[in-house]
Design a protein around this motif. Structure first.
Motif, PDB file in Angstrom:
ATOM      1  N   ASP A   3      -7.089   1.721  -0.320  1.00 40.86           N
ATOM      2  CA  ASP A   3      -6.856   0.568  -1.192  1.00 40.86           C
ATOM      3  C   ASP A   3      -5.354   0.331  -1.302  1.00 40.86           C
ATOM      4  O   ASP A   3      -4.678   0.975  -2.082  1.00 40.86           O
ATOM      5  N   GLU A   4      -4.819  -0.573  -0.487  1.00 41.92           N
ATOM      6  CA  GLU A   4      -3.381  -0.883  -0.491  1.00 41.92           C
ATOM      7  C   GLU A   4      -2.557   0.386  -0.379  1.00 41.92           C
ATOM      8  O   GLU A   4      -1.602   0.581  -1.128  1.00 41.92           O
ATOM      9  N   ALA A   5      -2.961   1.270   0.535  1.00 41.11           N
ATOM     10  CA  ALA A   5      -2.383   2.612   0.526  1.00 41.11           C
ATOM     11  C   ALA A   5      -0.897   2.636   0.849  1.00 41.11           C
ATOM     12  O   ALA A   5      -0.235   3.622   0.610  1.00 41.11           O
ATOM     13  N   THR A   6      -0.331   1.541   1.419  1.00 41.89           N
ATOM     14  CA  THR A   6       1.094   1.611   1.753  1.00 41.89           C
ATOM     15  C   THR A   6       1.914   0.521   1.088  1.00 41.89           C
ATOM     16  O   THR A   6       3.096   0.385   1.372  1.00 41.89           O
ATOM     17  N   SER A   7       1.292  -0.229   0.147  1.00 35.76           N
ATOM     18  CA  SER A   7       2.013  -1.422  -0.326  1.00 35.76           C
ATOM     19  C   SER A   7       3.243  -1.079  -1.153  1.00 35.76           C
ATOM     20  O   SER A   7       4.166  -1.870  -1.230  1.00 35.76           O
ATOM     21  N   ALA A   8       3.243   0.097  -1.768  1.00 34.99           N
ATOM     22  CA  ALA A   8       4.363   0.370  -2.677  1.00 34.99           C
ATOM     23  C   ALA A   8       5.539   1.031  -1.981  1.00 34.99           C
ATOM     24  O   ALA A   8       6.481   1.455  -2.620  1.00 34.99           O
ATOM     25  N   LEU A   9       5.458   1.181  -0.670  1.00 36.41           N
ATOM     26  CA  LEU A   9       6.487   1.975   0.016  1.00 36.41           C
ATOM     27  C   LEU A   9       7.510   1.083   0.703  1.00 36.41           C
ATOM     28  O   LEU A   9       7.236  -0.045   1.080  1.00 36.41           O
ATOM     29  N   ASP A  10       8.701   1.651   0.905  1.00 41.11           N
ATOM     30  CA  ASP A  10       9.677   0.899   1.701  1.00 41.11           C
ATOM     31  C   ASP A  10       9.348   1.122   3.180  1.00 41.11           C
ATOM     32  O   ASP A  10       8.526   1.949   3.546  1.00 41.11           O
ATOM     33  N   THR A  11      10.048   0.413   4.033  1.00 41.32           N
ATOM     34  CA  THR A  11       9.652   0.353   5.445  1.00 41.32           C
ATOM     35  C   THR A  11       9.594   1.723   6.111  1.00 41.32           C
ATOM     36  O   THR A  11       8.638   2.042   6.808  1.00 41.32           O
ATOM     37  N   GLU A  12      10.603   2.571   5.824  1.00 40.07           N
ATOM     38  CA  GLU A  12      10.613   3.849   6.546  1.00 40.07           C
ATOM     39  C   GLU A  12       9.461   4.743   6.120  1.00 40.07           C
ATOM     40  O   GLU A  12       8.731   5.273   6.943  1.00 40.07           O
ATOM     41  N   SER A  13       9.294   4.885   4.776  1.00 39.36           N
ATOM     42  CA  SER A  13       8.192   5.730   4.299  1.00 39.36           C
ATOM     43  C   SER A  13       6.886   5.170   4.817  1.00 39.36           C
ATOM     44  O   SER A  13       5.980   5.891   5.216  1.00 39.36           O
ATOM     45  N   GLU A  14       6.792   3.832   4.843  1.00 40.19           N
ATOM     46  CA  GLU A  14       5.524   3.235   5.229  1.00 40.19           C
ATOM     47  C   GLU A  14       5.151   3.621   6.655  1.00 40.19           C
ATOM     48  O   GLU A  14       3.994   3.899   6.947  1.00 40.19           O
ATOM     49  N   LYS A  15       6.130   3.662   7.512  1.00 41.32           N
ATOM     50  CA  LYS A  15       5.870   4.032   8.907  1.00 41.32           C
ATOM     51  C   LYS A  15       5.138   5.367   8.987  1.00 41.32           C
ATOM     52  O   LYS A  15       4.111   5.507   9.634  1.00 41.32           O
ATOM     53  N   THR A  16       5.733   6.365   8.259  1.00 42.11           N
ATOM     54  CA  THR A  16       5.149   7.720   8.307  1.00 42.11           C
ATOM     55  C   THR A  16       3.732   7.715   7.770  1.00 42.11           C
ATOM     56  O   THR A  16       2.803   8.252   8.374  1.00 42.11           O
ATOM     57  N   VAL A  17       3.581   7.085   6.586  1.00 46.04           N
ATOM     58  CA  VAL A  17       2.262   7.087   5.946  1.00 46.04           C
ATOM     59  C   VAL A  17       1.256   6.356   6.831  1.00 46.04           C
ATOM     60  O   VAL A  17       0.119   6.793   6.996  1.00 46.04           O
ATOM     61  N   GLN A  18       1.705   5.257   7.442  1.00 43.67           N
ATOM     62  CA  GLN A  18       0.792   4.480   8.283  1.00 43.67           C
ATOM     63  C   GLN A  18       0.291   5.327   9.453  1.00 43.67           C
ATOM     64  O   GLN A  18      -0.896   5.323   9.781  1.00 43.67           O
ATOM     65  N   SER A  19       1.192   6.093  10.068  1.00 44.04           N
ATOM     66  CA  SER A  19       0.759   6.961  11.179  1.00 44.04           C
ATOM     67  C   SER A  19      -0.293   7.942  10.680  1.00 44.04           C
ATOM     68  O   SER A  19      -1.297   8.204  11.352  1.00 44.04           O
ATOM     69  N   ALA A  20      -0.039   8.489   9.457  1.00 43.78           N
ATOM     70  CA  ALA A  20      -0.994   9.455   8.899  1.00 43.78           C
ATOM     71  C   ALA A  20      -2.352   8.804   8.700  1.00 43.78           C
ATOM     72  O   ALA A  20      -3.397   9.398   8.992  1.00 43.78           O
ATOM     73  N   LEU A  21      -2.340   7.557   8.240  1.00 47.22           N
ATOM     74  CA  LEU A  21      -3.607   6.867   7.989  1.00 47.22           C
ATOM     75  C   LEU A  21      -4.342   6.588   9.297  1.00 47.22           C
ATOM     76  O   LEU A  21      -5.563   6.736   9.387  1.00 47.22           O
ATOM     77  N   ASP A  22      -3.580   6.163  10.317  1.00 46.47           N
ATOM     78  CA  ASP A  22      -4.224   5.873  11.609  1.00 46.47           C
ATOM     79  C   ASP A  22      -4.908   7.123  12.129  1.00 46.47           C
ATOM     80  O   ASP A  22      -6.023   7.081  12.663  1.00 46.47           O
ATOM     81  N   GLU A  23      -4.243   8.269  11.936  1.00 44.12           N
ATOM     82  CA  GLU A  23      -4.805   9.559  12.356  1.00 44.12           C
ATOM     83  C   GLU A  23      -6.109   9.814  11.600  1.00 44.12           C
ATOM     84  O   GLU A  23      -7.119  10.201  12.174  1.00 44.12           O
ATOM     85  N   ALA A  24      -6.068   9.556  10.281  1.00 40.18           N
ATOM     86  CA  ALA A  24      -7.219   9.876   9.431  1.00 40.18           C
ATOM     87  C   ALA A  24      -8.414   8.979   9.728  1.00 40.18           C
ATOM     88  O   ALA A  24      -9.558   9.360   9.498  1.00 40.18           O
ATOM     89  N   ARG A  25      -8.129   7.754  10.214  1.00 36.97           N
ATOM     90  CA  ARG A  25      -9.240   6.808  10.408  1.00 36.97           C
ATOM     91  C   ARG A  25     -10.131   7.164  11.575  1.00 36.97           C
ATOM     92  O   ARG A  25     -11.272   6.707  11.657  1.00 36.97           O
ATOM     93  N   LYS A  26      -9.634   7.994  12.496  1.00 33.48           N
ATOM     94  CA  LYS A  26     -10.375   8.225  13.741  1.00 33.48           C
ATOM     95  C   LYS A  26     -11.787   8.748  13.474  1.00 33.48           C
ATOM     96  O   LYS A  26     -11.964   9.732  12.761  1.00 33.48           O
ATOM     97  N   GLY A  27     -12.780   8.081  14.065  1.00 37.21           N
ATOM     98  CA  GLY A  27     -14.168   8.570  13.983  1.00 37.21           C
ATOM     99  C   GLY A  27     -14.804   8.404  12.628  1.00 37.21           C
ATOM    100  O   GLY A  27     -15.810   9.031  12.327  1.00 37.21           O
ATOM    101  N   ARG A  28     -14.212   7.599  11.755  1.00 32.98           N
ATOM    102  CA  ARG A  28     -14.816   7.424  10.426  1.00 32.98           C
ATOM    103  C   ARG A  28     -15.022   5.941  10.159  1.00 32.98           C
ATOM    104  O   ARG A  28     -14.286   5.102  10.645  1.00 32.98           O
ATOM    105  N   THR A  29     -16.026   5.644   9.315  1.00 33.05           N
ATOM    106  CA  THR A  29     -16.155   4.280   8.812  1.00 33.05           C
ATOM    107  C   THR A  29     -15.005   4.089   7.834  1.00 33.05           C
ATOM    108  O   THR A  29     -14.790   4.946   6.978  1.00 33.05           O
ATOM    109  N   CYS A  30     -14.300   2.961   7.947  1.00 37.99           N
ATOM    110  CA  CYS A  30     -13.112   2.823   7.115  1.00 37.99           C
ATOM    111  C   CYS A  30     -13.067   1.426   6.499  1.00 37.99           C
ATOM    112  O   CYS A  30     -13.337   0.443   7.182  1.00 37.99           O
ATOM    113  N   ILE A  31     -12.766   1.377   5.204  1.00 43.41           N
ATOM    114  CA  ILE A  31     -12.572   0.073   4.563  1.00 43.41           C
ATOM    115  C   ILE A  31     -11.130   0.011   4.082  1.00 43.41           C
ATOM    116  O   ILE A  31     -10.680   0.885   3.346  1.00 43.41           O
TER     117      ILE A  31
END
Length: 1280
Positions: free
Chosen positions: A1202-1230
């Motif tokens: 739920d808006e998992a990266t909206s509160a972050l600045d660009t650099e932090s967001e990059k890291t968190v986004q990579s983590a999320l992409d990793e977590a999404r693999k093989g799962r139903t994701c909303i």
């Protein structure tokens, strides 16, 4: 209490020991002792530094009255002693004249033959006592003393309370004014909560230390001195014997106080821990529910309760032992005193029976009053400790004084700002340099943009310009003048500021805008709102400009608050405009309009803009790039792009992102949906009942049922209490019996009787030791077990409720935590030690009345006329103490709201230079409590005087009538004493019993509240057994025609025929404005709520039939503001799985997947690092990654972002986004997101508006459609 003569002094001791108030006083000692270790106190007389000469005169006169009042009781003992001698002489005369051969002539007894009668000791016998005339004289004495007491005690209280009210009023005003003058750095080091507590509690403590307590202290010390004087004048030998025993009582009382204080402290500590757990859990209830942590939390809570229970039982046992010991010593002391005293009366004739009584009770009274003076010392000590901080603040000179009139005001302001060799740090973190510049210039009339990662010193620079802080070294200049030489109020009036999270005050929209510039017309306000693009949405609201914005602007959405704040800044027509992320809370359309408004108003002003969104700053005149607290580059957009520094990095990062924030609002018409807090909107909750909703008191039987397992303890305790209750009536019999023996002519028989009575006293002493212990221990045990049981049940019941229940403002975390703490301990008021007190009082009253009626029913009836008055005076005194406190609190609430709002929003107030208007408002709100305090001084004085003089009147009447019965009906005088003792004893017991009724009534209401909670059936069952479970959970989700409204806002349709589905392993992205139902649909899937119509299917099973714990165990969630618990990083990650234990390997594995491991390994304590309350020790990006690791460790089949990266600045967001992409693999994701980069790769993108999906498909399909999605994407065009 001090006005019962003689015997009843013991009774006070009883009341004092048994009354629960002294326990509270010990609690206080403990807390104060702890605090005193931390902070020294001021000298006692310094507390009066705010007294005028008038106050001093009042206090001196009041003190003299108290001194006279204190002498009244010892004076009455002299009368009492003479009265006893008169009775004894009369009885002896009556016995001699029974012999027909004797007669009374010239006040001596003669034989009829004319020779004078002599006793065996060759003494003549005195006669001719006119008992009725004598008693009339004594009655007049009593009445005279009583009236004197009425007058002096009224003045003693009135003068002290009035003088204190006047001084406290001055202290409050001075203190608040001083706080508002402090510089912002001071607020960084003092928490707002602490300051609010000081304003209310600490100043009340000073009040307690300089008001009526002082006069009562003087009165008691005066009684102490005069009591001893009466004793020593009457008979110094007996006085010394009694004094020799008293240290035993003193030492015991002291030991008990320290032991109880220590145990109470530990018990309170454990309860505080449990309360903190409850508060943390209830504040984060959605997270707890999502991760199925209910049972884990209930156990964690119960663990702390168990500790508190152990200390509580120990405390009860120790109180029992010491009370038993005290009673034992008291009765031994009686035995010794009467035995030795009778020797002095019979053998050496040093004392008369009257002076024996006078000496004994004089000393007892002195000791009692010394004991009762000690709670006053506590009040003085806590007042002095509280004054230390209060006066410390009052005496502190602010480093930047915002009320100061000094400094220049420039005639003409251009707006050139320059920084020369500036170094600065925050006062709360003096070791961390925040910003340093060699030279930086901001030219007049230009727009300068600050860019850089979070924490690089951009906002600090703005605060230096506002002079919230002064630089440690170097200077900041405005038009060449060091800003420290300029007048501060004038400087701030030049500056308009719009912050990222704007603060609105709890008043109307118009008033909020008026804060920008006092005295503006409505036309100006309308103009400002039009410029800020706020006019239209304000006119759509039912009350337009008179709409209340709620506490902290809570009734407005982020975008609405932002625009009101911009209007507030514009209305000042500022020379310098500071925009700290001013449009970050807006969607693209509003942003475009607001940005245009800002572009318009920027012309001709010096503007500084900070933004994360580079689209808002590319057309700035100058862009300054920040890094590590330093300005590292400066130039226009194109120059900096060429330079390839900080700015270039940020731009390229955002370009890859195809940076898009979706709109917060699609259309103005939908604004009223856009209420940020999901709890209550303007029109909602009409049906709500106030917090004092009427609840029928619970039947006692049900309360006792919860105490059922402890019935053996309660039986034993009641047995002990019954024995204790009968001790006092027995004492009345023994005491009067001793007085009776002095009238026996045969001295040997007299000695034998006295020895027998003293032996009985010793037996009573031993019996009461055991019964007191029994009562104390048994009831402590049963009461503590009940409290713990109820608290745990209550907490479990709360965690069982569905989430909708917590949306009701009455069930806010604060309210629920308080209910857990207070309701359960109040319920104990209907059981536990209260039962003991009631049994004790009932046996006491029963036995006393039987004795009194048996020995003289007529005299009993006369005294009973006074019982209601004596009882009333007791009730008055109790009422005075509690009633006044409550009234004080109520009256201070309005002022408290002003002060807490002012302190919470101090930066905004300072920025607007509005401190003085809050000070005025606060002082105005103080007037009412002050007037009522002065009025109360009169009432309190009258009550006090009345309660002190009633007992004298009762004695006047009952002894006068007793004299009549003795002379005309031949009643033995010792029966007069016996009846009066018995009735007065029963009166005090009656008073004690009646003082429990409020507790008892409160207990029943609290219990009813509690049972209502326990009996409530949640709309969504959390039970492990209800509902379907299945083995191969795939994670297929369908929303079919779902309609939904929030329970607290039934008039606003949030979801309207929502229809969307996602297959196992696919990613579904929701996009749309706030309030269009994106988060709501996720909450339906979690079963926080169930749809009103339609169905949510999970693997084909309707959600309302699925077992809730089973469903939630398959779902992992990462939300916009992740909630962390106040424990270590490892424990926070473990929270993902609450059904079994998680190994360290699994934690590290999850952390690696969340890109968290490397950061954790740089911390000194690695995974054991504490994250602080709500994760306060970590940055947003770090918190977000812990939340992701927590979701991964569950190994969920469905992942909700739920808006998992909206509160972050660009650099932090990059890291968190990579983590999320990793977590999404093989799962139903909303996924719910504002930024396109997070959505582009989704299998299905669903665009929502007004609670329904208006179009769905992949990114490419939707772009080809050129519908709503295309419009959103192209509007958020990137920087190129």
């Amino acid at each position: 209490m001090g006005k019962f003569p003689t015997i009843y002094y013991v009774m006070f001791f009883v009341v004092f020991i048994e009354n629960s108030q002294w326990l509270t006083f010990i609690h206080m000692c403990y807390r104060e002792k702890k605090k005193k270790e931390k902070r020294q106190s001021v000298g006692y007389f310094q507390l009066y530094r705010f007294a005028t000469w008038k106050d001093t005169v009042m206090m001196v006169v009041g003190g003299l009255c108290a001194l006279v009042h204190g002498a009244a009781s010892p004076l009455m003992l002299l009368v009492y002693g003479m009265m006893t001698d008169t009775f004894v002489a009369y009885e002896l005369e009556v016995q001699e004249l029974r012999d027909p051969n004797k007669e009374c002539n010239n006040n001596s007894i003669y034989w009829i033959n004319g020779s004078i009668f002599e006793t065996a000791e060759n003494e003549t016998v005195y006669c001719g006592v006119d008992i009725e005339a004598q008693m009339t004289m004594f009655a007049y004495y009593y009445i005279g003393i009583g009236l004197g007491v009425l007058i002096v005690s009224y003045f003693q209280i009135f003068f002290w309370v009035s003088a204190a009210a006047r001084q406290i009023q001055r202290i409050r005003k001075t203190y608040f004014r001083k706080i508002m003058r402090m510089e912002i750095g001071w607020f960084d080091c003092n928490s707002v909560g602490e300051l609010n507590t000081r304003i209310s509690d600490d100043i009340n403590k000073i009040n307690n230390a300089i008001a009526d307590q002082v006069s009562i202290f003087i009165e008691r010390i005066s009684t102490f001195v005069f009591g001893f004087m009466v004793g020593f004048i009457g008979g110094w030998k007996l006085t010394l014997v009694v004094v020799a025993v008293s240290p035993l009582i003193g030492i015991a009382a002291g030991l008990m106080a320290t032991a109880v204080a220590r145990l109470t402290g530990r018990e309170l500590k454990a309860y505080a821990k449990a309360g903190a757990v409850a508060d943390e859990v209830l504040s984060s209830i959605r997270t707890v529910a999502a991760f199925g942590g209910e049972n884990k939390e209930a156990e964690r809570y119960d663990g702390n309760l168990a500790e508190a229970q152990t200390w509580g039982v120990k405390k009860g046992t120790i109180i029992g032992v010491f009370q038993g010991y005290l009673w034992c010593i008291i009765f031994f002391c009686f035995a010794l005193a009467f035995w030795y005293g009778s020797k002095l009366v019979i053998d050496t004739k040093e004392l008369s029976p009257g002076s024996l009584i006078q000496v004994f009770f004089g000393v007892l009274m002195a000791a009692m009053n010394l004991g009762q003076a000690s709670p006053c010392l506590e009040a003085f000590a806590s007042g002095r400790a509280a004054a230390k901080t209060i006066f410390g603040t009052i005496d502190r000179e602010p480093e930047i004084d915002c009320f100061s009139e000094e400094g220049h005001k420039l005639d003409k302001v251009k707006g050139d700002i320059e920084f020369h060799n500036v170094t600065s740090f925050y006062p709360s973190r003096p070791d961390v340099k925040v910003s340093f510049f060699n030279y930086m210039q901001i030219k007049a009339g230009e727009t300068t943009a600050f860019v850089g990662p979070s924490g690089s010193g951009k906002s600090t620079t703005i605060q230096l310009i506002q002079r919230f802080y002064d630089p440690m070294e170097g200077t900041v200049t405005l038009d060449g003048h060091d800003i420290r030489t300029l007048n501060i109020q004038w400087l701030r009036s030049l500056i308009g500021i719009v912050e990222q999270e704007p603060v609105l005050f709890a008043t109307t929209i118009a008033e909020n805008i008026r804060f920008g510039l006092p005295g503006v017309t409505m036309e100006d306000i309308i103009q400002a709102t039009k410029e800020a693009n706020a006019y239209n949405f304000i006119m759509d609201l039912p009350q337009k400009f008179d709409t209340l914005v709620g506490e902290g602007g809570g009734q407005m959405s982020g975008g609405q608050k932002q625009r009101i704040a911009i209007a507030r800044a514009l209305i000042r027509n500022p020379r310098i405009l500071l925009l700290d992320m001013a449009t970050s809370a807006l969607d693209n359309e509003s942003e475009a309009v607001v940005q245009e408004a800002l572009d318009k108003v920027r012309t001709g002003r010096t503007t500084i803009s900070i933004a994360h969104r580079l689209s808002t700053i590319r057309n700035a005149d100058v862009i300054i790039g920040f890094e590590h607290g330093q300005a590292v580059e400066k130039g226009t957009h194109s120059e900096l792009i060429e330079r390839r520094g900080v700015y270039f990095t940020l731009v390229t990062l955002q370009n890859q992102d195809f940076f898009l924030f979706l709109p917060d609002v699609i259309s103005e018409g939908q604004e009223d949906l856009e209420i940020k807090s999901r709890s209550s909107s303007f029109g909602s909750c009409k049906h709500e009942v106030g917090p004092d909703e009427h609840v029928e008191p619970a039947p006692v039987a049900r309360i006792l049922k919860y105490n059922q397992p402890e019935w053996p303890y309660m039986l034993l305790g009641s047995l002990g209490a019954a024995v204790n209750g009968s001790v006092n009536p027995i004492y009345a019999i023994l005491f009067s019996q001793i007085l009776g023996t002095f009238a026996i002519p045969d001295l040997n028989e007299q000695r034998e009787q006295i020895n027998g009575i003293c032996l009985l006293f010793c037996i009573v002493a031993v019996a009461s030791f055991f019964s007191q212990f029994l009562q104390g221990f048994a009831f402590a045990k049963s009461g503590e077990l009940l409290t713990r049981r109820l608290r745990k049940l209550g907490f479990q019941a709360m965690l069982r409720q569905e989430i909708g229940w917590f949306d009701d403002p009455r069930n806010s975390p604060g309210a629920l935590t308080t209910r857990l703490a207070t309701d359960a301990s109040m319920v104990q008021g209907a059981t536990g030690s209260q039962i003991g007190m009631i049994v004790n009082s009932l046996t006491n009253i029963g036995a006393s009345f039987i004795i009194a009626l048996y020995f003289s029913w007529k005299l009993t009836l006369v005294i009973m006329c006074f019982l209601p008055l004596i009882g009333l005076s007791g009730v008055f005194q109790a009422k005075m103490l509690t009633g006044f406190e409550n009234q004080d609190k109520k009256a201070m609430e309005a002022a408290g709201q002003v002060s807490s709002e002012a302190l919470a929003n101090i930066r905004t107030i300072a920025g607007l230079a509005k401190e003085s208007s809050f000070v005025e408002s606060y002082e105005q709100k103080l007037e009412l409590p002050y007037i009522s305090a002065k009025k109360r001084a009169h009432i309190y004085g009258l009550y006090f005087g009345f309660s002190q003089c009633v007992i004298f009147m009762a004695y006047a009447a009952s002894f006068r009538y007793g004299g009549y019965l003795v002379s005309s009906e031949g009643l033995q005088y010792m029966f007069v004493f016996r009846v009066i003792s018995a009735v007065v004893i029963s009166g005090t017991a009656l008073g004690r019993a009646s003082s429990f009724t409020p507790d008892y009534a409160k207990a029943k209401t609290a219990a009813a509240q509690f049972f209502k909670l326990l009996d409530r059936v949640p709309k969504i069952s959390m039970s492990d057994t209800d509902g379907e479970k299945w083995d191969k959970f795939r994670g297929e989700i369908k929303f079919i025609n779902c309609k939904f409204t929030y329970p607290t806002r039934p008039d606003i349709q949030v979801l309207n025929d929502l229809f969307v589905s996602v297959k196992p392993g696919q990613t579904l992205a929701f996009v749309g404005s706030s309030g269009c139902g994106k988060s709501t649909s996720v909450q339906l899937l979690e079963r926080f709520y169930d749809p009103d119509e339609g169905r949510v299917l999970i693997d084909g099973h309707p959600s309302h039939r699925v077992n809730v714990p089973f469903l939630r165990s398959q779902i992992g969630i990462v939300s916009q503001e992740p909630v962390l618990f106040d424990c270590s990083i490892a424990e926070n990650i473990q929270y993902g799985v609450n059904t079994c234990s998680v190994s360290m390997e699994e934690i590290v594995e999850a952390a690696k997947k969340a890109y968290l491991h490397d950061f954790v390994m740089t911390l000194p304590n690695k995974y054991e690092t504490q994250v602080g309350a709500q994760g306060s020790q970590l940055s947003r990006g770090q918190k977000q990654r812990i939340a992701i690791a927590r979701a991964i460790v569950r190994n969920p089949k469905i992942l909700l972002l739920d808006e998992a990266t909206s509160a972050l600045d660009t650099e932090s967001e990059k890291t968190v986004q990579s983590a999320l992409d990793e977590a999404r693999k093989g799962r139903t994701c909303i996924v719910i997101a504002h930024r396109l980069s997070t959505i582009q790769s989704a299998d299905i993108i669903a665009v929502m508006s007004n609670g329904t999906v208006i179009e769905q498909g992949t990114h490419d399909e939707l772009m080809a459609k050129r519908g709503a999605y295309y419009k959103l994407v192209t509007r958020g065009a990137p920087i190129s």
